[in-house]
Design a protein around this motif. Structure first.
Motif, PDB file in Angstrom:
ATOM      1  N   CYS A   1       0.830  -1.209   0.000  1.00 58.42           N
ATOM      2  CA  CYS A   1       0.000   0.000   0.000  1.00 58.42           C
ATOM      3  C   CYS A   1       0.865   1.259   0.000  1.00 58.42           C
ATOM      4  O   CYS A   1       0.558   2.233  -0.696  1.00 58.42           O
TER       5      CYS A   1
ATOM      6  N   TYR B   1      -7.300  -3.817   1.387  1.00 63.34           N
ATOM      7  CA  TYR B   1      -6.291  -2.882   0.887  1.00 63.34           C
ATOM      8  C   TYR B   1      -6.951  -1.644   0.269  1.00 63.34           C
ATOM      9  O   TYR B   1      -6.408  -0.543   0.362  1.00 63.34           O
TER      10      TYR B   1
ATOM     11  N   ILE C   1      -5.770   2.209   0.369  1.00 61.74           N
ATOM     12  CA  ILE C   1      -5.184   2.834  -0.816  1.00 61.74           C
ATOM     13  C   ILE C   1      -6.074   3.936  -1.378  1.00 61.74           C
ATOM     14  O   ILE C   1      -5.584   5.017  -1.747  1.00 61.74           O
TER      15      ILE C   1
END
Length: 534
Positions: free
Chosen positions: A323, A423, A427
């Motif tokens: 990330c 994620y 992100i």
């Protein structure tokens, strides 16, 4: 090719929802020995005691030679007040439960050779069943029969999981730390680029002079999200083949990201490179050592990726650096692009979670199906399957941070339970945080005000997400809260400071306030900065 890989990676970072199942424990004893086994039950069909000490003990009757689709040949006198164990198959759970109830049984266990989900029925059938009904692994029953024989006495109970678990704090810390560090790294990289002056070589507008990918066109963003939708649908239909491709891409991307992060740390602490030449090629000993370590870490994860007891630590480490590198590498050129990208991804998330169940054959969302794998077929979005064989694990996409739930560590016999954060929940808002950090550099904002405020907004959004999750006891798509919090706070700050026009369109070498000076004037280079290179 590089853009295709980016789209592929970006497509798989939105596939995580925190999900829970209804699990219980079967305590078997013969007076001198006892052992616990996993049960999956439906609380609508008879509530279980929450503690072993208060659970009623019943004799167990072995009817695994019978599917219990009819009560013929069975004596109510022999079944009354006992727990029956029968095989799964041929007729529905409700029929088995009603027959067991008519026989006077105190409970029903259904031995399964398939993956287990809480037994379900329609609302009208629920009202007819008043005894506990649960599924257990057939292999567990065989083990219990081998240990205890026909003298089994059983108790069924369902320990209450703590509403709040320490793992939530750990997950919150991981999210905030990653977003903050990713934004800081992006700002630091931009500061170095500004000091060097604008690139004079022309080239591809999609690339910065450091080789990072910049999204600047609304049309490209729309195409980007459309490709993500296509990728998600392809994974839905061809999961068992594409999952290994995604795992391979993750290994490559995470190893590269780990190298990039470690190399930046080495530069920061002033570690030397110790270069040498081989056949005219200059090589760095530090780079060779770091590359070897990063490849080894990625290979270890790939080999042991299904070892739940400890591999989550390595997956979280690789996820964090993945990330961080993504947020530093993919740059959004202005706030307009941020609004378009985050808005489209919010719609993408909501559509594939809440709308697609109306179109899929089993009434399940495409995103949940892909996130959980093919074994999720038929399960609801807030339920986890318990595998029939705990020694075999189906492949899962590496798209989440995972932290074991501390409160259930000791008592859980069905497998480790995890708090999960996708994620994408790091992100997507992280790209906006990175833009705010770069805007602070462009305008020489005091105290990095845009970066700090966006990080605080992300923290608030995460707190609201977890609060709603704990209140509703259901997983939440965090982008529903994170995107409005981060976008609104950044826009309000820019408007309040009178910089919204510049914040919206993006600017690099422009003085927005006479009291502040930019780092460098346009076209200037800083020959006086002689920072030590490793």
């Amino acid at each position: 090719m590089a853009n295709t890989v980016v789209v592929t990676i970006f497509s798989i970072i939105f596939l995580a929802l925190e999900i829970h199942s209804q699990e219980a424990i079967l305590h078997v004893s013969d007076g001198s020995t006892d052992k616990d086994y996993c049960l999956v039950y439906n609380s609508t069909w008879g509530n279980l005691s929450v503690e072993l000490s208060t659970a009623m003990q019943y004799p167990l009757v072995n009817l695994t030679s019978n599917l219990l689709c009819s009560g013929s040949g069975l004596s109510p006198a022999e079944m009354k007040g006992k727990v029956l164990v029968v095989m799964r198959g041929e007729c529905v759970f409700t029929q088995k439960a009603l027959i067991a109830q008519d026989l006077g049984a105190a409970g029903l266990l259904i031995a399964s050779t398939e993956n287990m989900y809480p037994p379900s029925s329609n609302d009208s059938e629920y009202e007819k069943v008043h005894i506990p009904v649960a599924l257990m692994r057939y292999r567990d029953f065989l083990d219990a029969h081998k240990v205890f024989g026909d003298r089994m006495q059983v108790k069924m109970y369902a320990p209450q999981a703590a509403i709040f678990d320490v793992s939530i704090i750990v997950m919150l810390a991981i999210g905030v730390f990653t977003v903050t560090m990713g934004g800081y790294w992006s700002g630091a990289s931009e500061r170095e680029r500004v000091r060097r002056g604008p690139s004079l070589g022309g080239g591809d507008e999609d690339k910065t002079d450091s080789g990072d990918l910049s999204l600047y066109s609304p049309l490209k963003v729309v195409i980007f999200v459309a490709l993500m939708c296509v990728m998600l649908v392809l994974m839905y239909y061809f999961y068992k083949w594409l999952v290994y491709l995604i795992i391979a891409i993750f290994c490559l991307a995470s190893a590269t990201a780990l190298f990039s992060c470690l190399d930046a740390v080495m530069d920061k602490i002033g570690c030397g490179t110790l270069s040498f030449s081989v056949k005219g090629q200059s090589l760095s000993l530090r780079s060779l050592v770091l590359a070897s370590v990063c490849i080894a870490v990625a290979v270890v994860w790939a080999v042991y990726r299904n070892e739940d007891r400890w591999i989550w630590i390595l997956q979280d480490l690789l996820g964090i650096v993945f990330c961080l590198n993504f947020m530093k590498t993919i740059t959004l050129s202005n706030f307009k692009i941020c609004v378009i990208l985050l808005g489209l991804l919010l719609v993408y998330d909501v559509f594939f979670v809440f709308i697609t169940p109306f179109f899929t054959p089993n009434g399940e969302s495409i995103m949940v199906q892909v996130a959980l794998g093919p074994d999720a077929a038929g399960e609801k979005s807030n339920i986890v399957a318990v595998p029939a064989d705990p020694n075999t694990s189906s492949e899962k996409l590496p798209v989440v941070m995972r932290v074991p739930r501390i409160s259930s560590w000791a008592q859980n016999v069905c497998g480790m339970q995890f708090s999960i954060l996708g994620y994408g929940d790091i992100i997507v808002p992280g790209l906006l945080v990175a833009y705010c950090s770069r805007f602070d550099v462009w305008t020489n904002s005091p105290k990095k005000i845009y970066f700090v405020s966006c990080c605080i907004a992300y923290l608030c959004g995460m707190v609201v997400t977890f609060t709603v999750m704990l209140t509703t006891k259901m997983g939440q798509p965090a982008l529903l809260y994170l995107v409005p919090f981060t976008l609104a706070s950044s826009a309000l700050l820019a408007w309040q400071r009178g910089e919204f026009r510049h914040f919206w369109s993006g600017t690099t070498y422009e003085v927005l306030d006479s009291s502040r000076e930019p780092l460098l004037t346009e076209g200037a280079t800083d020959s006086s900065t002689g920072e030590r290179k490793c």
